[in-house]
Design an enzyme around this catalytic site. Sequence first.
Site, PDB file in Angstrom:
ATOM      1  N   MET A  29       0.800  -1.212   0.000  1.00 54.05           N
ATOM      2  CA  MET A  29       0.000   0.000   0.000  1.00 54.05           C
ATOM      3  C   MET A  29       0.839   1.271   0.000  1.00 54.05           C
ATOM      4  O   MET A  29       0.358   2.313  -0.429  1.00 54.05           O
ATOM      5  CB  MET A  29      -0.910   0.013   1.235  1.00 54.05           C
ATOM      6  CG  MET A  29      -2.007  -1.026   1.216  1.00 54.05           C
ATOM      7  SD  MET A  29      -3.163  -0.827   2.592  1.00 54.05           S
ATOM      8  CE  MET A  29      -2.113  -1.207   3.980  1.00 54.05           C
ATOM      9  N   THR A  31       5.095   3.256   0.482  1.00 50.66           N
ATOM     10  CA  THR A  31       6.554   3.177   0.533  1.00 50.66           C
ATOM     11  C   THR A  31       7.021   3.955   1.752  1.00 50.66           C
ATOM     12  O   THR A  31       6.494   5.027   2.058  1.00 50.66           O
ATOM     13  CB  THR A  31       7.175   3.765  -0.746  1.00 50.66           C
ATOM     14  OG1 THR A  31       6.705   3.015  -1.868  1.00 50.66           O
ATOM     15  CG2 THR A  31       8.682   3.689  -0.697  1.00 50.66           C
ATOM     16  N   ASP A 146      -4.522  -5.528   9.789  1.00 50.73           N
ATOM     17  CA  ASP A 146      -3.438  -6.045   8.939  1.00 50.73           C
ATOM     18  C   ASP A 146      -2.239  -6.445   9.808  1.00 50.73           C
ATOM     19  O   ASP A 146      -1.114  -6.025   9.572  1.00 50.73           O
ATOM     20  CB  ASP A 146      -3.030  -4.987   7.914  1.00 50.73           C
ATOM     21  CG  ASP A 146      -2.245  -5.603   6.751  1.00 50.73           C
ATOM     22  OD1 ASP A 146      -1.515  -4.850   6.081  1.00 50.73           O
ATOM     23  OD2 ASP A 146      -2.344  -6.821   6.530  1.00 50.73           O
TER      24      ASP A 146
END
Length: 663
Positions: A29, A31, A146
């Site tokens: 998703m 960097t 997550d």
Amino acid sequence: MDIQVADTLLGSLIDGRYRIRGRVARGGMATVYTATDERLERTVALKIIHPTQAPDARARLAGFVERFTDEAKTIARLTHPNVVAVYDQGVHNGLPYLVMEYVRGRTLREILIERRRLNPGEALAILDQMLAAIAAAHRAGLVHRDVKPENVLVAEAPSGGAGNLIDSVVKVADFGLARAVEASADEENGGQLMATVAYVAPELVTEGRADPRSDVYSAGIVLFEMLTGRVPYDGDRPVDVAWQHVDRDVPPPSKFVPGLPSVLDDLVTRSTRRDPGERPTDAGALLTEVQGARDDLGNASVNTAVLRQVAQPTMVVSSVQTTDRPSWARLPDQKAAAPAAAPQQPRRRRAAEPADTPPLPERLKAMWQVVMSDRRGRTAVAAAIVVLGLVAALGGWWFGVGRYTVAPELVNMSKAAAEEQAARGGFTITWGDPRHDENIERDVVLSQDPPTSERILKGGTITLVLSLGPERYQVPDVVGKTFDLAQLDLENAQLKVTKGADRYDNNLPAGTVIAVDPAVGTEVKPGDEITVFVSKGRAPITVPNLIGKSVAEARNILAGLNLVARESYVDSDQPKDQVLRQEPADGAGVERGAEVKIDVSKGPPAVIVQRVIGMPCPQAKAALEAQGLTVRVDFNPNGTVAYQQPGENSEVPPATEIAIGCF
């Protein structure tokens, strides 16, 4: 040599405050970069969402930024030592970013890649701190969604001990980030699951909903992976892996690592129930169970120590030690405390044996004489001796030779062929730890124990070691990182680092890696040498714009800048000697004495004048004009061409005037 160029964010200033210094990692998703907060003069981590995760439409982008901002505010309110702190948030070129605490350490994923799996004490110590962070989020009404090793950062142990994971500080990152991205994807795509399929809870797959018990499930999968070195499910497509979480129960870790304590199996089973109602209610409830499990494992060690302490050697205690007791602990004086002696009862005596019973040896001797005096007795004794001899001989043969055979030749066979050969001989196969070999391909037997033709019990066990094939690693992507970080990544991949000559680069700040040789992604052996090239920053001379100038003018301009013109003449419809292209482009930085390639026009190609003598004047004029020439008609424009100048087959530049005389 393949040169990789880093993204354009490196070296840029975000929001007038955060100077990006290097790239740390790139995920699904976003960097992550290291940056310097030039206002507070501290190092921070800056995470910016990928363009593919942010909606394109302006109205949707505004909604995405609003949700992202709300999630960032919620995360910033989490003040817990095991949560990566969020300092700031904003938008750069339409892409939301977070400014977070920079944790000096490694992700749990990097540790598992290096060590494959952890021992139970280390795994529970890391999970304990993970759950403490997630529990703080659950109390604040925030679900992570997550949880995975990539979002768990393990800082160096305060004690500084190498490999001391039990004392390491664990921090969890990316709370709420998946929810912010998923909410925008819901509006754009009609519903999209943002999760990592190896750790996704079943209810997220079937219903798209998540609550604290979903994080509990993912934490249970992370514990499974720390203990076994693998995730429970695998598949060709992510959707296949996701649906296995729905259709199958997570197996106990001891199935893959025999000997693990049952309390660890119970923890994994409890936290990964497919029905959310059968799991611990949130991370805090699971944390209580984990701490109980740690106590159980700790008590087992203490009990062992106590047993060892109790098992002391026997000692003789002097009577002086008894008289040295304190007054409150002494026994009463035996002479003073003893009551009047009671009359002793005579001890009971065993019944006397008959006086005429002979001793046992004499009785046995008499029995032997009776047996040997009879023929049948002598025969029975002889038969017994023969039987005993046969039994002894057979027993000796069986225990010495008969129960053994020789081990079959299994080395250099494939795994399947070795299993089949061993099964035909009635042997059981166990597998030792595989290892790399430069000459033996993967899944071929490297060695066996016992070796070929050595004695082995019939139906015994043979331990085989398989080859992992030649040991190869891919050159990691270190372009855009500082030299120190790149060197650390390469050395962790068991590669030698050599620094090449520094180069000027227009896009990368000084001190960052601009290229490696061999290139990123190339397969190399452990110990291979990797040459790293580092940027010196922008070159000192700026290349001017030469396009459209004459070649002579271009030469003079370049000479004045101490640059060298390298000319190539090409066909073109532009005027002769005009500069058409240049390399490097104008504005690029170069060193003194550098070459600048310029393409120079040869001019339009020559036209071969056709013969028009004898043609009607109007027809001749049209034919010459069709060749791109201009025509001057002398005398009678309606007559016949008597001469032409220049003459036929002459080579002339385009637009040359041709005179024709008509009479």
